[in-house]
Design an enzyme around this catalytic site. Sequence first.
Site, PDB file in Angstrom:
ATOM      1  CB  ALA A 176       8.823  -3.642   1.602  1.00  0.00           C
ATOM      2  CE  LYS A 177       1.050  -8.426  -0.442  1.00  0.00           C
ATOM      3  NZ  LYS A 177      -0.196  -8.962   0.927  1.00  0.00           N
ATOM      4  CB  VAL A 178       3.977  -1.844   3.723  1.00  0.00           C
ATOM      5  CG1 VAL A 178       5.751  -2.338   3.947  1.00  0.00           C
ATOM      6  CG2 VAL A 178       4.535  -0.619   2.723  1.00  0.00           C
TER       7      VAL A 178
END
Lengths: 265, 265, 265, 265, 265
Positions: A176-178
């Site tokens: 997950a890229k946040v």
Amino acid sequence: MYPLTDEALARDGKVLILAMDHGLEHGPTDFEAVPETLDPETVFEAATHDAVTAMAVQKGVAETYYPSYEDDVNLLAKLNGTSNLWMGEPYSPQNWSVEYAAEIGADAVGYTVYPGSNREPEMFEEFRDAQESARDHDLPVVMWSYARGQGLKNDTKDEVIAYASRIGLELGADVAKVKYPGSKEGMEWAVDAAGDTKVVMSGGSKVDDYQFLESVEAVIDAGGAGLAVGRNVWQRENPERILDALEKVIFEEQSAEDALSEVES
Amino acid sequence: MYPLTDEALARDGKVLILAMDHGLEHGPTDFEAVPETLDPETVFEAATHDAVTAMAVQKGVAETYYPSYEDDVNLLAKLNGTSNLWMGEPYSPQNWSVEYAAEIGADAVGYTVYPGSNREPEMFEEFRDAQESARDHDLPVVMWSYARGQGLKNDTKDEVIAYASRIGLELGADVAKVKYPGSKEGMEWAVDAAGDTKVVMSGGSKVDDYQFLESVEAVIDAGGAGLAVGRNVWQRENPERILDALEKVIFEEQSAEDALSEVES
Amino acid sequence: MYPLTDEALARDGKVLILAMDHGLEHGPTDFEAVPETLDPETVFEAATHDAVTAMAVQKGVAETYYPSYEDDVNLLAKLNGTSNLWMGEPYSPQNWSVEYAAEIGADAVGYTVYPGSNREPEMFEEFRDAQESARDHDLPVVMWSYARGQGLKNDTKDEVIAYASRIGLELGADVAKVKYPGSKEGMEWAVDAAGDTKVVMSGGSKVDDYQFLESVEAVIDAGGAGLAVGRNVWQRENPERILDALEKVIFEEQSAEDALSEVES
Amino acid sequence: MYPLTDEALARDGKVLILAMDHGLEHGPTDFEAVPETLDPETVFEAATHDAVTAMAVQKGVAETYYPSYEDDVNLLAKLNGTSNLWMGEPYSPQNWSVEYAAEIGADAVGYTVYPGSNREPEMFEEFRDAQESARDHDLPVVMWSYARGQGLKNDTKDEVIAYASRIGLELGADVAKVKYPGSKEGMEWAVDAAGDTKVVMSGGSKVDDYQFLESVEAVIDAGGAGLAVGRNVWQRENPERILDALEKVIFEEQSAEDALSEVES
Amino acid sequence: MYPLTDEALARDGKVLILAMDHGLEHGPTDFEAVPETLDPETVFEAATHDAVTAMAVQKGVAETYYPSYEDDVNLLAKLNGTSNLWMGEPYSPQNWSVEYAAEIGADAVGYTVYPGSNREPEMFEEFRDAQESARDHDLPVVMWSYARGQGLKNDTKDEVIAYASRIGLELGADVAKVKYPGSKEGMEWAVDAAGDTKVVMSGGSKVDDYQFLESVEAVIDAGGAGLAVGRNVWQRENPERILDALEKVIFEEQSAEDALSEVES
């Protein structure tokens, strides 16, 4: 998450994605600071740095330039994207099928979702198909997970970032890229919320070297897997130098300060 | 972009597309200046000129008239299009499947997208399917890329044209057809932004010979691949003469002035 | 247009379609003037007249009544249609698949599009599928092409009718059915704009014998292929008499006056 | 309802589903009271309790954690779900295909519908496909049936709850999960309305032990099959203790009071 | 209409459909007058009466209860339906595929369309697919045809009912179920408008015995095929008695008065 699908994106469990989908998302003005980056080859060259575990581009750029780099760069096929000329409620159409990405030699796929947008439901449904198709092709999946749209006032509040990373886990992303929530504590919550899904920070717009590396250090300290970065690398005059420093912070777990002083020496 | 798919549309890397989808896009009033052009045969005859590397028409015109010209003309199947009776937010429905275009003998396919329109996302998705299907049939893809809709005030600003050509590269077009930004410098940016995707100027409405050829000269000087032209050819009494001149400007890289004086002599 | 697909609809290149989809489009009040026409058999009987080259009905009427007439009548499967109870922006849903029309023995298919409607794009896309599927089944295609909706004030202006017939050509119809523009000159433009696509006049609401035949004569003089007629035949007490007259005007190219005096004698 | 499909979810006709899709539906704040529940393993551990007949999670959690628990826990694949960041008319997109749920080893599938929402029709259609696909894979179907949206003021009125459970029967669910109407009488109507479809109460937000067990006792007395519970189990410091008590109330049909005093002794 | 497909629904060309989709369409309050009808078995028992030619239910009720009645009752699979909690423009989503209905042993399928609704076009398209799929499975098709929505003030005017039955014919229904227009003359028009498609009256809400039977008598006198009835049978204390009377009116063509006095004796 499949344990096996991790290798294409990571080294020793750490991730450094170099992203260059800005030509689509932001337009060519993003390349004006360092004009040669308008040419995708410049950025592919940067991606051959040992620190980079994968490079994220849109279909046309991959079709045209990846054949010359397939031995040296892992391809992260960014499947969806939109221009910033368009001003509707946040949404990102799919421009590339998983089947065709696999055919071109992609090592992993990437997909943006905007939780909180009026069009969240469609994006979840489209992510479903992309994710399940990626499973069929044994490709790991990176979710760009950015809470956005409607009533969302502050999309970098700790609980919103943690929610974004959790959605990565719930919907079946491997990474997950946040956005960076602004503190190590915020990042820790995001990392814990994602369970066994790896979390990487989104690089964002260009800031100075120390500020940038310090946030990456906080991500690593918080248990994050690394970074997906674009402008903070290729908008620099000397991308290799910052990649050297990132390598030290991410893979050797040095402090931002130590890494900077080493590359400066 | 696939290197192999270029030959159908280009000669020596240069492109001159003769377009006649105006019967659909503008209606029959476009043919009133030169009434015989209402008959597609007149325009197909013009397309047999050596300078023309492909002719762009809609499905029905191809079905009906192309069989008589398939030895002399390359068919660029214009897959989508709409009438100007319709007044919604810019959008262009697909009127012709790639499969059927291939069956009829198309050498390449063309597709309009309007970045900036409310319906940009759908058009990107539909372009995806058309482009990937064209890859399956080894057909090169020309994107008509016109920023339009909503908040776009001036769709010929340099950065908007460069964005339009970049979108051609990002989404996987082999050729991007964009409006002329008004200067050689503007065109250079558009050409650079498109990387290895070829850029051609959209002919636009009829202007005088010199003004028209001068803009084509600027395109070639800027590194553009050529032109996609309709009215500026077949709305002229003598289309052959302007095609002679275009051949000199595009393929022999003569100046507009020289080309004009040669065809006048 | 495929030369081969014409025979099912035409005789000597002329066309007289008897249409009875009014039960769906207008409701049963259309049959009140001649109550027995409520029974489709009455109209099928009229369609056995030598002058009629095809009869256009909806699926259910074809399923139920066509088996008794398949030796004597060519079936033009009217694939889409809507009731007039519905009051949305002009649109016509598809009620019959091409595959099933072919299975029932259709000789040709018909499809309504409303250029200018907000829903023009969908109708063009649906027409695409119907037309291409008809090609697979070697069935000619008739487009009911009526500019309608939104900003269209006068849908019988010459240029609008010519645009409508041109759309028939551009999108791949073999026959375009358009409204009568009110003059022979208007019809000539429509015929020329359609190129090799045949143009037939839409019969419209019932008018007196001479006025009706005179407009048909103008269509033939203008180079049109004939007529698609409903109410002007079966709302007459004696449909055979008007069909006799139409045969003379369309196939024998008599004047309206001569044709009328012959059938009156 | 197929008699055969019941075993995966029930024991002796009774059902206790432990649900943990809150990470998606509510976000990570739901886990703050008992922070270790942020880790899905904690909840999977709880689900190994004998009282639990199935555990409901989203796709990504199942992919990642279920492999370690497949011998001890029945997997109820919760196929749809949405975040609470999104504020549109109630709707729940499908995040997991039945085919892929079956591949991962699901023992049953779960699907939310919101009767009364503007988007009820789509949800019914999507439920149709999920339910019929589940039949193909011999998987029982649990419908989360919550009347919600538009004009619904009080979604726990007896007749609304009974309507919700009836919709479970009508559309083909094997188990309907409904909100507790507040009384045994209300629950009786819901159970009767569902016919042979089993009815379970939705656990809702955390309340005190006695109040919670008393409502479960009322459900069992009313002929309900049991409970689908999340926060009322894993938001407790000692989930095992409440599961012990639930086992007594649901499977041994003890009173809430007796069950509580036994687990307290 | 296919002659062969009629037998499953009719006896001697007459039709008496017992419908129980009210649990979905109206909710469980419809069963309060005679509480045991909440249990579908009670209504299936009634359907074993000789007068009943088919019973109409939704998928879940058929899956659960029909296996016990398949030797004694013909199953009319009601494919679409919606709850009355939902308040949008009239529309009815499809809850059951034709393929699965056939698999379960359906003898015929039923489908609601609302001509005049904003969503008429979608319903026509969905009906097309259902009808053509039913043809593939040799299942007759009953259309519930109720003009409704938007500008429709009085949906029982004679011409509206006749239009509704005509739409049954035009779109390919074998039986059209319409509301009673209030008179024998109105019904005659509806019957004539439907051609060879059979017309049955919709039973509507419960009225007294004589009033109800008198309207059925008028339908039969008008040439109608019979009745589709729900509440007027199973909301009566003694459904068998009214079915006895209906058998006399529909199949033996007795007057309402005679039928009533016979069953009273």
